[in-house]
Scaffold this motif. Sequence first.
Motif, mmCIF file in Angstrom:
data_model
loop_
_atom_site.group_PDB
_atom_site.id
_atom_site.type_symbol
_atom_site.label_atom_id
_atom_site.label_comp_id
_atom_site.label_asym_id
_atom_site.label_seq_id
_atom_site.Cartn_x
_atom_site.Cartn_y
_atom_site.Cartn_z
ATOM 1 N N UNK A 3 0.836 -1.200 0.000
ATOM 2 C CA UNK A 3 0.000 0.000 0.000
ATOM 3 C C UNK A 3 0.866 1.244 0.000
ATOM 4 N N UNK A 4 0.334 2.313 -0.564
ATOM 5 C CA UNK A 4 1.077 3.558 -0.652
ATOM 6 C C UNK A 4 0.202 4.710 -0.181
ATOM 7 N N UNK A 5 0.836 5.744 0.317
ATOM 8 C CA UNK A 5 0.170 6.977 0.712
ATOM 9 C C UNK A 5 0.598 8.058 -0.269
ATOM 10 N N UNK A 6 -0.379 8.731 -0.864
ATOM 11 C CA UNK A 6 -0.072 9.724 -1.889
ATOM 12 C C UNK A 6 -0.672 11.077 -1.544
ATOM 13 N N UNK A 7 0.052 12.116 -1.870
ATOM 14 C CA UNK A 7 -0.448 13.488 -1.776
ATOM 15 C C UNK A 7 -0.652 14.008 -3.194
ATOM 16 N N UNK A 8 -1.924 14.276 -3.529
ATOM 17 C CA UNK A 8 -2.244 14.897 -4.808
ATOM 18 C C UNK A 8 -2.313 16.397 -4.584
ATOM 19 N N UNK A 9 -1.477 17.152 -5.277
ATOM 20 C CA UNK A 9 -1.396 18.587 -5.042
ATOM 21 C C UNK A 9 -2.647 19.305 -5.528
ATOM 22 N N UNK A 10 -3.205 20.197 -4.691
ATOM 23 C CA UNK A 10 -4.348 20.998 -5.142
ATOM 24 C C UNK A 10 -3.946 22.074 -6.139
ATOM 25 N N UNK A 11 -2.667 22.314 -6.280
ATOM 26 C CA UNK A 11 -2.222 23.354 -7.214
ATOM 27 C C UNK A 11 -2.619 22.995 -8.646
ATOM 28 N N UNK A 12 -2.308 21.749 -9.045
ATOM 29 C CA UNK A 12 -2.554 21.352 -10.436
ATOM 30 C C UNK A 12 -2.998 19.905 -10.583
ATOM 31 N N UNK A 13 -3.291 19.238 -9.471
ATOM 32 C CA UNK A 13 -3.742 17.855 -9.546
ATOM 33 C C UNK A 13 -2.643 16.850 -9.762
ATOM 34 N N UNK A 14 -1.389 17.278 -9.676
ATOM 35 C CA UNK A 14 -0.273 16.362 -9.905
ATOM 36 C C UNK A 14 0.027 15.553 -8.640
ATOM 37 N N UNK A 15 0.698 14.427 -8.836
ATOM 38 C CA UNK A 15 1.154 13.610 -7.713
ATOM 39 C C UNK A 15 2.393 14.276 -7.131
ATOM 40 N N UNK A 16 2.295 14.726 -5.877
ATOM 41 C CA UNK A 16 3.401 15.487 -5.285
ATOM 42 C C UNK A 16 4.269 14.629 -4.372
#
Length: 465
Positions: A3-16
């Motif tokens: 399993x992985x934990x991901x932060x999707x940036x609200x700036x542009x929807x990219x995977x940060x």
Amino acid sequence: MSARIQCISPVDGSLYVDRPVATPSEIDAALARARAAQKAWRRVPVGERARLVGGLVEAMKAMGNRIGEELAWQMGRPIRYGQGELRGVEERTNYMVGIAEEALAPVLPKDVRPGFERYVTRDPLGIVFTIAPWNYPYLTTVNSVVPALIAGNAVILKHAAQTLLVGDRFQEAFDRIGLPAGLFQHLVLSHEQTIGIIAGGHVNHVAFTGSVPAGRAIERACAGTFTTCGLELGGKDPAYVMADANLPFAVENLVDGAFFNSGQCCCGIERIYVHESLYDGFVQGFVDLTAKYVLGSPLSADTTLGPMARTNLADVVRRQTAEAIAAGATAHLDPAAFPENRDGSPYLAPQVLTGVGHAMSVMTEESFGPVVGIMKVKDDAEAIGLMNDSPYGLTASIWTEDVAAAKRVGEEVETGTVYMNRCDYLDPGLVWTGVKDTGHGAALSAIGYDALTRPKSYHLRLTTN
């Protein structure tokens, strides 16, 4: 695949940020390191513990530019405000360092008994498990981590997926100042792993800031383990503008209290009650000032209102606003005046609503976004009744030039903190707590140390030869 934990940036929807969760063996090893480190740490004098932990401030400030940019990418706060949290980190850390020796000193009974030595110590609990949110990711973490360490505990930090890098920065700062290895550890954990650690009785105290449903889940996990927990949960914080309020001052501060951080503040203003004699002028001033916000990319120096952290959170605010308007509320701002406002995105224009009532979700359910409802009231009794008509109770602010009136109204309001002529601020010299569904427990101040320690009595009888 793990399993992985991901932060999707609200700036542009990219995977940060993209991280694997800790493995079971890594979790077991971290807990073992924490227990071992804590046994030695608890024997270090309080003053030395406080001095070392206090070094966190300069270590964090040294990373200030990086922290500001990371927060913009992770949760959308405009970069112009990015380092503001570090001022709060400094204030809260320095305060808890400054009171540590007195707050943690042995308590002596007032009556002296010849032939006996009697006192109560404040012993550390063991391992404190801090589960931190994304909205004020540094400040909410400091509230428990700093006093927990100073009190002699080890700390495991699980940070929100949206702000994983904040946990890294705390780890980096504590490593840099030479905190003993294993005493503070940031772990990347899933919700299931988090609950498993608690339910397994592997920690001694849980400090959680987040939603009411998650708080209930944590309480259920603690059941039967005798693990204590401090829960800061939802809020719907009200303001009452009394007839004698300084109108321009109230407008300026309540606009900021409602919309700073895109309204994503634990103690942000979500509903306002204004005495009928000031109502029209207050609404006009409030709307005019709100209209000056610049919605846009948080990476731009011109932006004063960034995107919300996630699209689903913005959609909650959109739903509440639409429901209120459909039920007869008046929206005073045209979303088209904010070009970056886009449905299906975290970019959401601020909104001011009148003609609202407590049959509308926008006045009763947590919004946690850039919308506020304003209601006219005829007197204190009506205002108090409306302020208390909520399942939450974190803070309430009263705007008046009459201290006695503020105290009188404040005594009747069901809340953890009463403000007069300010809002959306946490004073480390006062306990941070809430009532009703906002949760229970205490953070900061000398009382906050009580929540992170256990009393131990010594009753020593002296004998003669």
